[in-house]
Write an enzyme that holds these catalytic residues in place. Structure first.
Site, PDB file in Angstrom:
ATOM      1  N   GLY A 133       6.325 118.938  59.599  1.00  0.00           N
ATOM      2  CA  GLY A 133       5.887 117.557  59.439  1.00  0.00           C
ATOM      3  C   GLY A 133       5.853 117.157  57.989  1.00  0.00           C
ATOM      4  O   GLY A 133       5.856 118.022  57.114  1.00  0.00           O
ATOM      5  N   GLU A 189       8.649  86.320  45.275  1.00  0.00           N
ATOM      6  CA  GLU A 189       7.727  86.863  46.287  1.00  0.00           C
ATOM      7  C   GLU A 189       7.389  85.812  47.345  1.00  0.00           C
ATOM      8  O   GLU A 189       7.276  86.124  48.532  1.00  0.00           O
ATOM      9  CB  GLU A 189       6.438  87.384  45.648  1.00  0.00           C
ATOM     10  N   HIS A 203      10.129  85.886  49.895  1.00  0.00           N
ATOM     11  CA  HIS A 203       9.962  86.941  50.919  1.00  0.00           C
ATOM     12  C   HIS A 203       8.942  86.495  51.955  1.00  0.00           C
ATOM     13  O   HIS A 203       9.155  86.592  53.157  1.00  0.00           O
ATOM     14  CB  HIS A 203       9.394  88.226  50.291  1.00  0.00           C
TER      15      HIS A 203
END
Ligand code: ADP
Length: 663
Positions: free
Chosen positions: A237, A461, A464
């Protein structure tokens, strides 16, 4: 703990003692054989014409190979020479020495002179060749001391290297125990008490592991039905998902001796040490059956062998691995030694290690999901003084993609931040700050960004944020910031939905949100900047993956070249030039489509988009609520319920869109 360290050490045990003892003996010898001060230099004619002529000389010791003579004065004449030595009373008689040239015939001179003297002035003489005792002693003493010192140094060094971990079983012992295993042993008396309760989530892994514990406790239950007890289990993992913790819990629960060491502990700078440590580890383990051996980071020794023949530096590791393989085969199935190992690089492990009969079971541990994260938070929040209103499920929602170790770190950081602000409790804001810090890195307050750039970042930003707000399949937005952190100048953070498969629509919306920043810059500035690097990189990977891995392009069709070569297909390129061109074209078509989608969204919400950028410039951080105020509630995902066709295994570097950064 296994060894009793309280044994009183013998004073002769230390190597240092063995250096001191000869030194002290030498000093004592010199003390008892001290015969006064050093003689004073004089000349032969002085001795001949004055001292001998006056009858003061008792004896001359002439050492031929040093061409030096020492003159011993008669006891009753010593007084005469006191003046020369500062007037103090003289107790020793060899007051003077002289030297003569090598070719001088001393014997003839001395005997000739003696014959001419009257009886009362006659002197004795000896002619020797000196044996240099001290020189001789030092000649053999130095190398001896040097060797002792080197051994001492090495033993200190290797003790430092191997004993550093503070193991109770191995650790220490210096150079003489370099081939011994460095395993830490935990048994009934050990104070380490991690139990399965401390491990949150990981239910499936716990079941498997608990079964192993059960094998050890009551083996007959399984063997009576003809089953064999498995020899080992490999925990695989990502880092920080609790593999070591789980192994420690086994130690706490099983009540059998537990040997723990890290793969890198086998590797030492000396050749052959690794293999010898493996042998020793298994020897110790077999003496204590039933028991569990845990090897952390097994990839340090278990890496696939023989890929680069010719680099002999790998030989030592290969020998170690071979020994490990042999040992795992070497003991009988029911001998009661179970080996647990952990790694986050199962892909590079040697196939021989993974075959049934060695690590029969492979337990995959994934990053925790929402429910597990909440459980992990609960474990780690127990130690903190919390604001009573704190909502753990909120924290779990804010931390998608975090490992258990990250969550432990968030809790600790939050406590530190609260302490810095002299708070009585750790509250929600402290946790949010801690999460920001862990995701984005340190806030760089000192970084000066010119206002025009700041404006560009804000629009980027806001781009987005706006695109993702209006595309129903994109990940929901968490917050947008233009505070520079780590390498990023600004970031829009999303809450990735915990989905195992993604539809084409979801991926397209995702891509449109990614390119939304670049499109915003185009629209507002009419110019583009380098700030979209990170976005474009991910966009390109995603688009290529859609075409070449997920079969999402109609033209290219349902093909996937994912992991093609690793699976043993030795084709250098499993498609023709024509197909390669088509893949490129189709990728571009997808990217252009995402670009158009983003442009449409921004152009149709221009006012809100500008308002958002302005707000971002003022507040630096804005949340989903601010967007909701400007744009109204978000349209929910349309087809989340519609199950899509199962995708091939997601490549690790792909989706997981949690953040889009401006660099
Ligand atoms: P790994 O060995 O997988 O790299 P570790 O077991 O060393 O990770 O985990 C590091 C730390 O993270 C642990 O000491 C623990 O504090 C925390 N942690 C990880 N997973 C869990 C979990 N499932 N429950 C509680 N704590 C966890």
């Amino acid at each position: 703990m296994a060894q009793n360290n309280n044994k009183k050490k013998s004073p002769f045990a230390s190597v240092i003692t063995w250096i001191y003892i000869p030194l002290i003996l030498i000093l004592l010898y010199m003390w008892f054989h001290y015969d006064g001060g050093d003689p004073m230099k004089t000349e032969w004619y002085e001795v001949k014409e004055k001292m001998i002529a006056e009858g003061d000389v008792e004896k001359i010791n002439y050492v031929m190979n040093e061409q030096t003579g020492t003159v011993t004065i008669k006891k009753d004449r010593l007084k005469k020479y006191e003046n020369k030595f500062g007037g103090k009373e003289l107790k020793y008689q060899n007051l003077f020495y002289f030297q003569l040239p090598a070719l001088f015939d001393v014997e003839k001179e001395f005997s000739g002179l003696r014959d001419t003297l009257p009886e009362n002035k006659k002197f004795e003489y000896t002619l020797d060749n000196a044996t240099d005792y001290w020189g001789n002693i030092f000649n053999w003493l130095w190398p001896l001391l040097f060797i002792i010192f080197t051994i001492y140094l090495f033993s200190r060094l290797s003790r430092g290297m191997s004993g550093g971990a503070g193991g109770s079983g191995g650790g220490g012992g210096g150079i003489f125990s370099v081939g011994k295993s460095q395993a830490k042993v935990f048994d009934k008396n050990s104070k380490v008490k991690v139990t399965f309760k401390d491990v949150a989530g990981l239910e499936e892994a716990k079941v498997e592991i608990m079964e192993i514990v059960d094998f050890l406790k009551s083996p007959s239950k399984y063997t009576s039905l003809g089953g064999k007890i498995p020899k080992g289990a490999l925990l695989i993992g990502p880092p920080g998902t609790g593999k070591t913790l789980l192994a420690k819990a086994v130690a706490g629960e099983a009540n059998v001796p537990f040997f723990s060491m890290s793969g890198s502990d086998f590797v030492e700078m000396f050749v052959g040490v690794g293999a010898s440590r493996v042998r020793d580890l298994f020897k110790q383990a077999k003496e204590k059956t039933p028991c569990i051996v845990f090897i952390d980071e097994i990839d340090a020794v278990g890496r696939a062998r023989g890929k680069n023949v010719g680099f002999s530096s790998n030989d030592e590791r290969e020998n170690t691995l071979n020994q490990l393989l042999t040992e795992m085969d070497g003991f009988g199935t029911n001998s009661g030694v179970i080996i647990l190992a952990a790694t986050n690089r199962a892909d590079i492990l040697d196939k021989a290690l993974m075959r049934a009969g060695r690590f029969d079971r492979q337990i995959t541990i994934d990053l925790p999901e929402l429910k597990d994260r909440e459980a992990i938070f609960k474990v780690h929040l127990k130690k903190l003084k919390l604001d009573p209103d704190l909502d753990t499920s909120f924290l779990a929602k804010q931390t998608p993609g975090f490992s258990g170790a990250d969550i432990a770190n968030v809790c600790n950081e939050a406590a530190l931040i609260a302490a810095r602000h002299n708070k009585k409790h750790v509250d929600k804001q402290d946790f949010l700050d801690a999460i920001d810090r862990i995701v984005g890195g340190l806030e760089r307050k000192s970084k000066i960004i010119p206002p025009s750039e700041k404006r560009t970042i804000a629009f980027h930003e806001a781009g987005h944020a706006t695109v993702s707000w209006f595309l129903p399949n994109a990940n929901p937005l968490l917050k947008v910031t233009i505070i520079p952190r780590g390498k990023a100048l600004g970031a829009a953070w999303y809450v990735p939905e915990e989905r195992q498969i993604m539809t084409k629509e979801q991926m397209m919306d995702e891509m449109a949100s990614l390119i939304g920043g670049r499109v915003a810059e185009e629209i507002i500035n009419n110019k583009i900047s380098s700030g979209a690097l990170n976005d474009l990189e991910r966009l390109t990977k995603m688009a290529y993956a859609m075409v070449a891995y997920y079969g999402m392009s109609d033209k290219v069709g349902n093909v996937s070249w994912y992991n093609f070569q690793e699976d043993g297909y030795q084709l250098s390129k499993p498609f023709s030039e024509k197909t390669a061109e088509m893949v490129d074209q189709e990728t571009k078509v997808l990217i252009d489509k995402a670009h158009q989608m983003a442009k449409d969204v921004l152009e149709s919400h221009m006012d809100g988009f500008k308002e958002l950028a302005q707000l971002l410039l003022e507040k630096e951080v804005i949340f989903a609520e601010d967007l909701e105020r400007i744009y109204g509630p978000r349209v929910k995902e349309l087809d989340s319920a519609a199950p899509a066709k199962e995708l091939p295994e997601t490549p690790e570097e792909l989706p997981e869109t949690s953040e889009s950064k401006t660099e």
